[in-house]
Design an enzyme around this catalytic site. Sequence first.
Site: not given
Lengths: 328, 328
Positions: B96, B118, B160, B202, B212, B216, B220, B223, B227, B237
């Site tokens: 956990r 993330k 990026e 960032k 997000e 935020r 993307n 992306h 993606h 990527h």
Amino acid sequence: MNIKNLSINFIGFSKSNYDNAIFIVDATVFDLYAARLQGCKCVIVQGKERSKSLATVKKIIAELITFKADRKSTLVAVGGGVVTDITGYVASVYMRGITFGFVPTTLLAMVDAAIGGKNGVNFGLHKNFIGTINQPSFINIDMSFLKTLPLQEWKNGFAEIIKHACIKDEKLYNLLKKHDLTYFTNNPQVLLKIIKKNINIKLGVVKKDVLENGERKHLNFGHTLGHAIETVHKISHGKAVAIGMCFAAELSAQIFQFDSPLEVKELIHNYELPTRFNSLNKEKVLNILMMDKKKENELIHFVLLTNIGKAETQLLDKKQIEIALHKF
Amino acid sequence: MNIKNLSINFIGFSKSNYDNAIFIVDATVFDLYAARLQGCKCVIVQGKERSKSLATVKKIIAELITFKADRKSTLVAVGGGVVTDITGYVASVYMRGITFGFVPTTLLAMVDAAIGGKNGVNFGLHKNFIGTINQPSFINIDMSFLKTLPLQEWKNGFAEIIKHACIKDEKLYNLLKKHDLTYFTNNPQVLLKIIKKNINIKLGVVKKDVLENGERKHLNFGHTLGHAIETVHKISHGKAVAIGMCFAAELSAQIFQFDSPLEVKELIHNYELPTRFNSLNKEKVLNILMMDKKKENELIHFVLLTNIGKAETQLLDKKQIEIALHKF
């Protein structure tokens, strides 16, 4: 979701109360109450301990994708602790977390499993090893589900109620002593009070220590040995915890001069729960116990009683537990 | 861990800085730097996109159990974005949740992947579909790892960096325009400044909107289509994001009268990144795109530019994207 925003309601279940919901439903509950869920998006899960696996998680996620579940979806668990545990976990990791809530249908889930935000699945023999602590948005309790609850499930629920009384509430303990299972199953108004009382006990502890750094550990009373017995001997959670509490009561007498171990055993017996396990495989149980999450180096956090209604955590080593287990 | 408590350090990697650590190490990094990790508990992971799966998670958990990892253990990822993503996820669900931190070894991980909390893995064709948002305790950057970084990985990192410049920082954009890849790889002091700048961009965005819900989403940029291309055509990527940014720049011109789409493409080209993909399987890409997490009903959140350094999120339907994709 912050536990402060959790909403707990005592309302009859109606599918129309849920928007964008996908229901994760216990198979038995679905068979009994199919009409209540007609036309809903439902994922069916067997509410058995062996369902608590990464394989089930994967299967549910695949079904959620088929239902086009997205970040606006809400997962609603309808079932006992197995179903709420798995649902809470899936919702916590699906698309990095979506909204979820519980409709507990067993006494145990109403008073314990659905509350506190612990979720997860087993990993092989390691119980509740993979999971998160993440609070549901709501818990909606519909007592009418209890009409079809099997006797063993009533007993499982009372195992946790006895636990709450032992660690936190002498008044509740005395009330339990005065009555028995039949009394509570036949008196829904008293039962409702007991359920509310137990929710408040658990919520009170959890709110002070969500991440289990201190007092929340007390809720593991009876569970450390209990989980090991449950894993090795595949008996119900309630039975295993009952035996675990009897063992912890004996240890409490040895270590803290706790003066009522026999009385605790008697109470457990009165609620038709076992106080010992005759053919206990002590070696296997000890090995599983040493795999417990509550382990720190080679020491185990054991929850003991100093008095009725008062618990303490004690670090014990393998040898100490072994000796006590052989006496037990 | 709260992002406010995140500690970012620029220090040489030394195993002696880490107590109770289990290192999750990229296989290539381990081969190159085995001496630095001698005697440590290491779990080796192939730093490939296809490693980002529940199967890898399961394998790592099994190894952690062998190493007797408990709640006092710290998982330390040593590698690129694949390794930091998986490590963050495993640490978030093991028992956990246990402590974790990152030692990013690629430029892309230093300026982007390691920052923001993330984490997660893919689920079939669904990229980053299973995960949590959970912050590491520390990010320790040792620039010396870059000495062995392959050229393609430099390009991936700059994809990026260009993204950050486009959505948030015109000054950075102009600096990038003045130079090229060779300049930065040969000027470690300037590179260090650029890395710090990008971390701050960032972090600034993430701190204002960890979950997000708003700004935020701008991260993307490039992306959403990127993606999908990455999944369908199995390209790196950085390349996929570069193509995605060019597409988004064209869309920005159409929708927001953004006036520099060609300039953005030129910049991307100058950093040796592709501006288009000749044999793009548009149908497959569109299908994958409609499975994106950023979907809301049948609409996709697309990040577009209004100016250099200024982004906006726009909801587009399948038809709009399809038409733009056929023009592209």
